[in-house]
Design an enzyme around this catalytic site. Structure first.
Site, PDB file in Angstrom:
ATOM      1  N   GLY A  59       0.677  -1.274   0.055  1.00  0.00           N
ATOM      2  CA  GLY A  59       0.068   0.084   0.010  1.00  0.00           C
ATOM      3  C   GLY A  59       0.932   1.198  -0.055  1.00  0.00           C
ATOM      4  O   GLY A  59       2.044   1.093   0.341  1.00  0.00           O
ATOM      5  N   CYS A  86       5.342  -6.139   1.586  1.00  0.00           N
ATOM      6  CA  CYS A  86       5.657  -4.909   1.504  1.00  0.00           C
ATOM      7  C   CYS A  86       5.100  -4.176   2.605  1.00  0.00           C
ATOM      8  O   CYS A  86       5.368  -4.238   3.871  1.00  0.00           O
ATOM      9  CB  CYS A  86       5.423  -4.404   0.198  1.00  0.00           C
ATOM     10  SG  CYS A  86       6.321  -2.879   0.148  1.00  0.00           S
ATOM     11  N   TYR A  87       4.043  -3.189   2.419  1.00  0.00           N
ATOM     12  CA  TYR A  87       3.441  -2.519   3.664  1.00  0.00           C
ATOM     13  C   TYR A  87       2.996  -3.613   4.650  1.00  0.00           C
ATOM     14  O   TYR A  87       2.696  -3.483   5.797  1.00  0.00           O
ATOM     15  CB  TYR A  87       2.289  -1.692   2.867  1.00  0.00           C
ATOM     16  CG  TYR A  87       1.477  -0.859   4.165  1.00  0.00           C
ATOM     17  CD1 TYR A  87       2.043   0.449   4.642  1.00  0.00           C
ATOM     18  CD2 TYR A  87       0.346  -1.459   4.783  1.00  0.00           C
ATOM     19  CE1 TYR A  87       1.393   1.005   5.390  1.00  0.00           C
ATOM     20  CE2 TYR A  87      -0.285  -0.722   5.747  1.00  0.00           C
ATOM     21  CZ  TYR A  87       0.381   0.525   6.112  1.00  0.00           C
ATOM     22  OH  TYR A  87      -0.395   1.518   7.079  1.00  0.00           O
ATOM     23  N   HIS A 178       7.635  -7.698  -3.925  1.00  0.00           N
ATOM     24  CA  HIS A 178       6.268  -7.949  -4.317  1.00  0.00           C
ATOM     25  C   HIS A 178       6.318  -9.262  -4.906  1.00  0.00           C
ATOM     26  O   HIS A 178       6.702  -9.460  -6.199  1.00  0.00           O
ATOM     27  CB  HIS A 178       5.703  -6.904  -5.255  1.00  0.00           C
ATOM     28  CG  HIS A 178       5.357  -5.516  -4.565  1.00  0.00           C
ATOM     29  ND1 HIS A 178       3.962  -5.420  -4.283  1.00  0.00           N
ATOM     30  CD2 HIS A 178       6.005  -4.595  -4.147  1.00  0.00           C
ATOM     31  CE1 HIS A 178       3.785  -4.360  -3.535  1.00  0.00           C
ATOM     32  NE2 HIS A 178       5.122  -3.854  -3.372  1.00  0.00           N
ATOM     33  N   GLU A 180       3.845 -10.956  -6.111  1.00  0.00           N
ATOM     34  CA  GLU A 180       2.714 -11.177  -7.040  1.00  0.00           C
ATOM     35  C   GLU A 180       2.952 -10.793  -8.460  1.00  0.00           C
ATOM     36  O   GLU A 180       2.137 -11.190  -9.369  1.00  0.00           O
ATOM     37  CB  GLU A 180       1.436 -10.752  -6.675  1.00  0.00           C
ATOM     38  CG  GLU A 180       1.479  -8.994  -6.421  1.00  0.00           C
ATOM     39  CD  GLU A 180       2.240  -8.390  -5.057  1.00  0.00           C
ATOM     40  OE1 GLU A 180       2.897  -9.062  -4.785  1.00  0.00           O
ATOM     41  OE2 GLU A 180       1.750  -7.227  -4.747  1.00  0.00           O
ATOM     42  N   SER A 231     -19.628  -5.337 -28.316  1.00  0.00           N
ATOM     43  CA  SER A 231     -18.637  -4.640 -29.222  1.00  0.00           C
ATOM     44  C   SER A 231     -18.402  -5.197 -30.139  1.00  0.00           C
ATOM     45  O   SER A 231     -17.579  -4.831 -31.158  1.00  0.00           O
ATOM     46  CB  SER A 231     -17.638  -3.898 -28.385  1.00  0.00           C
ATOM     47  OG  SER A 231     -16.792  -4.784 -27.751  1.00  0.00           O
ATOM     48  N   GLY A 232     -18.290  -6.679 -30.218  1.00  0.00           N
ATOM     49  CA  GLY A 232     -17.760  -7.676 -31.213  1.00  0.00           C
ATOM     50  C   GLY A 232     -16.479  -8.067 -30.431  1.00  0.00           C
ATOM     51  O   GLY A 232     -15.555  -9.022 -31.040  1.00  0.00           O
ATOM     52  N   GLY A 233     -15.842  -7.680 -29.265  1.00  0.00           N
ATOM     53  CA  GLY A 233     -14.738  -8.031 -28.636  1.00  0.00           C
ATOM     54  C   GLY A 233     -15.204  -9.339 -28.017  1.00  0.00           C
ATOM     55  O   GLY A 233     -16.244  -9.764 -27.704  1.00  0.00           O
ATOM     56  N   VAL A 234     -14.106  -9.983 -27.366  1.00  0.00           N
ATOM     57  CA  VAL A 234     -14.537 -11.311 -26.579  1.00  0.00           C
ATOM     58  C   VAL A 234     -15.062 -10.805 -25.265  1.00  0.00           C
ATOM     59  O   VAL A 234     -15.828 -11.533 -24.699  1.00  0.00           O
ATOM     60  CB  VAL A 234     -12.708 -11.945 -26.518  1.00  0.00           C
ATOM     61  CG1 VAL A 234     -13.110 -13.125 -25.376  1.00  0.00           C
ATOM     62  CG2 VAL A 234     -12.219 -12.086 -27.456  1.00  0.00           C
ATOM     63  N   ASP A 235     -14.753  -9.882 -24.586  1.00  0.00           N
ATOM     64  CA  ASP A 235     -15.035  -9.548 -23.364  1.00  0.00           C
ATOM     65  C   ASP A 235     -16.643  -9.263 -23.030  1.00  0.00           C
ATOM     66  O   ASP A 235     -17.395  -9.788 -22.610  1.00  0.00           O
ATOM     67  CB  ASP A 235     -14.294  -8.120 -22.843  1.00  0.00           C
ATOM     68  CG  ASP A 235     -12.901  -8.312 -22.911  1.00  0.00           C
ATOM     69  OD1 ASP A 235     -12.361  -9.329 -22.939  1.00  0.00           O
ATOM     70  OD2 ASP A 235     -12.393  -7.110 -22.953  1.00  0.00           O
ATOM     71  N   SER A 236     -17.116  -8.474 -24.193  1.00  0.00           N
ATOM     72  CA  SER A 236     -18.584  -8.060 -24.159  1.00  0.00           C
ATOM     73  C   SER A 236     -19.255  -9.309 -24.611  1.00  0.00           C
ATOM     74  O   SER A 236     -20.231  -9.668 -23.869  1.00  0.00           O
ATOM     75  CB  SER A 236     -19.032  -7.039 -25.014  1.00  0.00           C
ATOM     76  OG  SER A 236     -18.540  -7.346 -26.397  1.00  0.00           O
ATOM     77  N   SER A 237     -18.733 -10.198 -25.615  1.00  0.00           N
ATOM     78  CA  SER A 237     -19.300 -11.480 -25.890  1.00  0.00           C
ATOM     79  C   SER A 237     -19.381 -12.387 -24.763  1.00  0.00           C
ATOM     80  O   SER A 237     -20.661 -13.383 -24.516  1.00  0.00           O
ATOM     81  CB  SER A 237     -18.689 -12.121 -27.011  1.00  0.00           C
ATOM     82  OG  SER A 237     -18.483 -11.234 -28.080  1.00  0.00           O
ATOM     83  N   LYS A 377      -7.306 -10.689 -19.196  1.00  0.00           N
ATOM     84  CA  LYS A 377      -7.745 -10.962 -20.481  1.00  0.00           C
ATOM     85  C   LYS A 377      -8.007 -12.780 -20.705  1.00  0.00           C
ATOM     86  O   LYS A 377      -8.631 -13.303 -21.022  1.00  0.00           O
ATOM     87  CB  LYS A 377      -7.166 -10.548 -21.491  1.00  0.00           C
ATOM     88  CG  LYS A 377      -7.503 -10.579 -22.882  1.00  0.00           C
ATOM     89  CD  LYS A 377      -8.421  -9.512 -23.236  1.00  0.00           C
ATOM     90  CE  LYS A 377      -9.056  -9.649 -24.640  1.00  0.00           C
ATOM     91  NZ  LYS A 377     -10.116  -8.465 -24.588  1.00  0.00           N
TER      92      LYS A 377
END
Ligand code: XMP
Length: 521
Positions: A59, A86-87, A178, A180, A231-237, A377
């Site tokens: 943080g 870390c923090y 870190h 991660e 939108s035609g993209g993978v995400d919205s589909s 993604k």
């Protein structure tokens, strides 16, 4: 809910930019976790959540400042394994009786850590240090200077004598770096060793994630209607198919043709949804509206804000036409969130207003449903496969909501967008013909706001220049330019100049991210 049957890990978020990456690393080990902001966490809430282990994130604060965040003191008496990053390491030291100093030892970037004393064979180091010191990513201003009772140093680096500390009896661990982030190549292994020691069996899969997301969507939406912008993209589909599984025909999809789509995109998306799914779909041709409002605009943020506003206007219009949708669903991903707003609500820098996050006007009447908001993604692709989306669709390159507008730096004109669309089509054709599509994370053309002089045949040309962009990336957060051969680049440039009227010069963008971003705006 289904999550109750899985082992749970609690991440207490102290506001680091990379807290979500902890969650991601854990999901890679099939561990269910939730991120709770420190100011919402109490001893009661921890007991109610019933975690098997706790991770304290990094943080921006300094534990030496008055009123800086703390974990509930009782946490340390619950018998739970704890990992402080870390923090998180410093807060654990401070709360358990150690000392932390601030200021003069700030350290950012790469460092190398070695096991201290005879700790090389500790179970927390299983599989580590096999080839010498481990590379780690440091990013901190403060450091521990005196350990709390029960702790000892188990790993050091030249500038961080307390790089890894442990109280093995209580299974309390802390790192100054870190684990991660990608820049700590074996950090995921260190976290996995910790969760193995805490008794996690890795019983959390994308299938389980899907079930949980469906349950959450049902709970949020009830019996209200939802519209989803495709939108035609993978995400919205993927978002649309997931929501459809959750609530069936309460969902209507709206495909907004902004006039900023790639060549053939609108037809592909519509036929894909009509052929494969029975989801009600509205095709809204709003190209005149979008292109009209954008004409002549050149400031990147202004363009994004205009597009965000118009999307909402269009969605609100369609929300009414489907009989009053109360929710708007979007395929917002975690990288969109982190680059647009600070996750914890704190003051972090906005890189760009992704249209489906920071670009939305506040007046919007609908509530948002964003089931992918915590995913990256590649995880969305895994979820898409889990939902049975065709491989060719899941493997599509990302396409941003604002479309070609953010690939046309400088003033937007219809003419430039048309030229760009044609050049992009030739480029994509080249990439497919050479069998490179699946090897590249994302590729596109940007049309540049300059005209250059050329010679074709016996005549002089004075046309636009364009830039080809292709990158490899894992999650869109960082990216490298794609190493095309010179032959491929030369052949593509020749084809674009020959086949696309309005372009007489082609360049290749070799900027990585950072310092560039993937899109030009
Ligand atoms: P940048 O340009 O930020 O892009 O490096 C990272 C990834 O995000 C996509 N991108 C967007 N996606 N709405 C979206 O849905 C947006 O406003 C937006 N801006 C960028 C970009 O194409 C890349 O894959």
């Amino acid at each position: 809910m289904s999550t109750q049957t899985h082992d749970r890990l609690l991440i207490i978020d102290f506001g680091s930019q990379v807290t979500q990456l902890i969650a991601r690393r854990l999901r890679e080990s099939n561990i269910y976790c939730e991120i709770h902001p420190f100011n919402k966490v109490t001893a009661e809430s921890i007991r109610a959540f019933a975690p098997k282990a706790v991770i304290l994130s990094g943080g921006p604060a300094s534990v030496t400042e008055p009123d800086s965040p703390r974990a509930p003191q009782e946490l340390f008496e619950m018998g739970l394994p704890i990992f402080g990053i870390c923090y998180g390491q410093q807060v654990m030291m401070e709360q358990l009786g150690g000392k932390v100093e601030s200021g003069h030892h700030a350290e950012f970037g790469r460092a190398f850590v070695e096991p201290a004393g005879n700790h090389e064979n500790d179970p927390i180091f299983a599989g580590l240090f096999e080839n010498g010191p481990e590379e780690v990513w440091m990013s901190h201003g403060d450091r521990v200077t005196e350990m709390a009772p029960g702790f000892e140093i188990i790993g050091t680096s030249p500038n961080a004598p307390y790089a890894i500390i442990a109280d093995a009896d209580r299974k309390f661990y802390g790192t100054q770096f870190h684990p991660e982030v990608h820049h700590t190549p074996n950090g995921a292994r260190l976290l996995k060793n910790f969760t193995d020691m805490a008794g996690f069996t890795g019983d959390w899969t994308m299938g389980a994630y899907k079930e949980q997301a469906i349950a959450e969507i049902r709970e949020q939406v009830g019996d209200a209607k939802v519209i989803c912008g495709l939108s035609g993209g993978v995400d919205s589909s993927v978002a649309a198919v997931l929501i459809h599984e959750a609530i069936g025909d309460q969902l209507t999809c709206v495909f907004v043709d902004t006039g900023l789509m790639r060549k053939g995109e609108a037809d592909e998306v519509i036929s894909m949804f009509r052929d494969n799914y029975n989801i009600p779909l509205v095709h809204a041709d709003e190209s005149e509206l979008f292109l009209g409002e954008l004409e002549g605009q050149s400031d990147p943020e202004t363009k994004r804000k205009i597009i965000g506003k118009l999307f909402i206007d269009v969605f609100e219009k369609h929300a009414k036409s489907v009989g009053g949708a109360k929710f708007l669903a979007q395929g917002t991903l975690y990288p969109d969130v982190i680059e647009s707003v600070s996750f914890s609500g704190g003051p972090s820098v906005t890189i760009k207003s992704h249209h489906n996050v920071g670009g939305l006007p506040e007046r919007m009447d609908m509530e948002l449903v964003e089931p992918l908001r915590e995913l990256f993604k590649d995880e969305v692709r895994a979820l898409g496969r889990e939902l049975g989306l065709p491989a060719s669709f899941v493997g599509r390159h990302p396409f941003p909501g604002p479309g070609l507008a953010i690939r046309c730096p400088g003033e937007i004109t219809r003419q430039k967008i048309d030229i760009l669309r044609e050049a992009d089509a030739v480029y994509m054709d080249q990439i497919r013909k050479h069998g490179l599509y699946d090897d590249i994370w994302q590729a596109f053309v940007a049309i540049l706001p300059v005209r250059t002089v050329g010679v074709m045949g016996d005549g002089r040309t004075y046309d636009f220049a364009c830039a080809l962009r292709a990158v490899n990336s894992v999650d869109g957060m960082t990216a490298d330019y794609y190493p095309f051969t010179h032959e491929f680049l030369g052949e593509t440039a020749t084809r674009i100049i020959n086949e696309v009227e309005g372009i007489n010069r082609v360049t290749y963008d070799i900027t990585s991210k950072p310092p560039g971003t993937i899109e030009w705006e």
